[in-house]
Scaffold this motif. Structure first.
Motif, mmCIF file in Angstrom:
data_model
loop_
_atom_site.group_PDB
_atom_site.id
_atom_site.type_symbol
_atom_site.label_atom_id
_atom_site.label_comp_id
_atom_site.label_asym_id
_atom_site.label_seq_id
_atom_site.Cartn_x
_atom_site.Cartn_y
_atom_site.Cartn_z
ATOM 1 N N GLU A 1 1.808 2.066 -3.598
ATOM 2 C CA GLU A 1 0.682 2.615 -4.350
ATOM 3 C C GLU A 1 0.400 4.063 -3.933
ATOM 4 O O GLU A 1 0.134 4.919 -4.788
ATOM 5 C CB GLU A 1 -0.564 1.757 -4.126
ATOM 6 N N ARG A 2 0.473 4.323 -2.664
ATOM 7 C CA ARG A 2 0.199 5.669 -2.168
ATOM 8 C C ARG A 2 1.263 6.654 -2.651
ATOM 9 O O ARG A 2 0.943 7.764 -3.105
ATOM 10 C CB ARG A 2 0.138 5.658 -0.641
ATOM 11 N N GLU A 3 2.526 6.266 -2.575
ATOM 12 C CA GLU A 3 3.597 7.156 -3.001
ATOM 13 C C GLU A 3 3.550 7.410 -4.503
ATOM 14 O O GLU A 3 3.798 8.521 -4.970
ATOM 15 C CB GLU A 3 4.962 6.550 -2.622
ATOM 16 N N ARG A 4 3.231 6.367 -5.269
ATOM 17 C CA ARG A 4 3.133 6.539 -6.715
ATOM 18 C C ARG A 4 2.009 7.510 -7.059
ATOM 19 O O ARG A 4 2.165 8.388 -7.912
ATOM 20 C CB ARG A 4 2.898 5.189 -7.394
ATOM 21 N N HIS A 5 0.870 7.355 -6.393
ATOM 22 C CA HIS A 5 -0.256 8.249 -6.644
ATOM 23 C C HIS A 5 0.125 9.687 -6.298
ATOM 24 O O HIS A 5 -0.212 10.627 -7.049
ATOM 25 C CB HIS A 5 -1.460 7.799 -5.813
ATOM 26 N N ARG A 6 0.824 9.880 -5.204
ATOM 27 C CA ARG A 6 1.265 11.219 -4.814
ATOM 28 C C ARG A 6 2.163 11.825 -5.878
ATOM 29 O O ARG A 6 2.042 13.015 -6.208
ATOM 30 C CB ARG A 6 2.029 11.168 -3.494
ATOM 31 N N LEU B 1 0.812 -1.208 0.000
ATOM 32 C CA LEU B 1 0.000 0.000 0.000
ATOM 33 C C LEU B 1 0.847 1.261 0.000
ATOM 34 O O LEU B 1 0.470 2.272 -0.597
ATOM 35 C CB LEU B 1 -0.933 -0.009 1.221
ATOM 36 N N ASP B 2 2.006 1.224 0.661
ATOM 37 C CA ASP B 2 2.869 2.395 0.689
ATOM 38 C C ASP B 2 3.342 2.751 -0.716
ATOM 39 O O ASP B 2 3.414 3.926 -1.081
ATOM 40 C CB ASP B 2 4.080 2.155 1.596
#
Length: 233
Positions: free
Chosen positions: A146-151, A143-144
């Motif tokens: 995916e979250r960083e990529r989205h950011r 999840l980290d």
């Protein structure tokens, strides 16, 4: 991720015994064995980082184990899937990529922020051939990541918006043009790393010049490019 990244070959499957449990979690393991297990893990990560940077993510797990001088079963005990290994190898790069975008957003000059982000991301791509594919790979359990990529992607979109609003970036720059830029950069990063970096810097300088609003001339419509598809090849 290819199929061999998510399962252990049957021939290398470890026996179901207490002795084959990960060394770090056996209370009776001598400290020397624990240190040896840690050294094996560090060597696997170092070798994987080198091979991914040179050849991309298609390197077989067996090849990584062989160069790291460990058995395939040992590799899979440390990293149950290629996804787990890729996430570990590129953890710092994921963080660095987000930091690049955050730094650019903090720049009071929107065009300079946009330009700096493009230069630094393209330099990261040129220095490490595996990172582009890792950035767009599917990590459903990480999840980290995916979250960083989205950011990072959302942050770049904001850089584009700001640079357009202040008149630095041409008005017809589209989000798909980011994929086009990285596709072009990926095409010149062949050969030794120093040559790839030099070629990337030259190409990016040309492209940034073309991105300036004051030099804008009519362009064909943007190509419908998918960032994941572009960077995964």
């Amino acid at each position: 991720m290819n199929a061999e990244a998510s399962r252990m070959p049957a021939a290398d499957a470890p026996a179901k015994s207490r002795a084959d449990a990960p060394v770090a979690f056996r209370a009776d393991a001598p400290l020397a064995l624990r240190a040896d297990a840690r050294q094996n893990r560090d060597r696997i990560v170092a070798v994987a980082r080198e091979l991914f940077a040179d050849r991309g993510l298609d390197v077989p797990m067996a090849a990584i184990a062989r160069q790291a001088r460990v058995g395939v079963a040992t590799l899979y005990r440390r990293f149950p899937s290629k996804e787990a290994l890729v996430t570990e190898v590129f953890a710092d790069q994921f963080e660095a990529c987000v930091s690049v975008v955050d730094d650019a957003l903090a720049d009071p000059d929107p065009w300079r922020g946009f330009r700096t982000a493009v230069e630094r991301v393209c330099s990261m791509q040129a220095a490490d051939r595996g990172f582009s594919a890792a950035f767009v790979a599917a990590f459903p359990d990480a999840l980290d990541v995916e979250r960083e990529r989205h950011r990072a992607i959302e942050g770049f979109a904001e850089l584009v918006r700001r640079a357009k609003a202040t008149g630095g970036l041409r008005a017809d720059f589209a989000q798909d043009d980011l994929a086009l830029l990285l596709m072009a950069n990926g095409g010149v990063i062949t050969g030794p790393t120093e040559t790839a970096l030099a070629a990337s810097r030259r190409l990016v300088a040309y492209l940034l010049s073309a991105f300036r609003a004051e030099q804008a001339e009519p362009l064909p419509p943007p190509a419908p490019l998918d960032l994941r598809a572009v960077l995964s090849h």
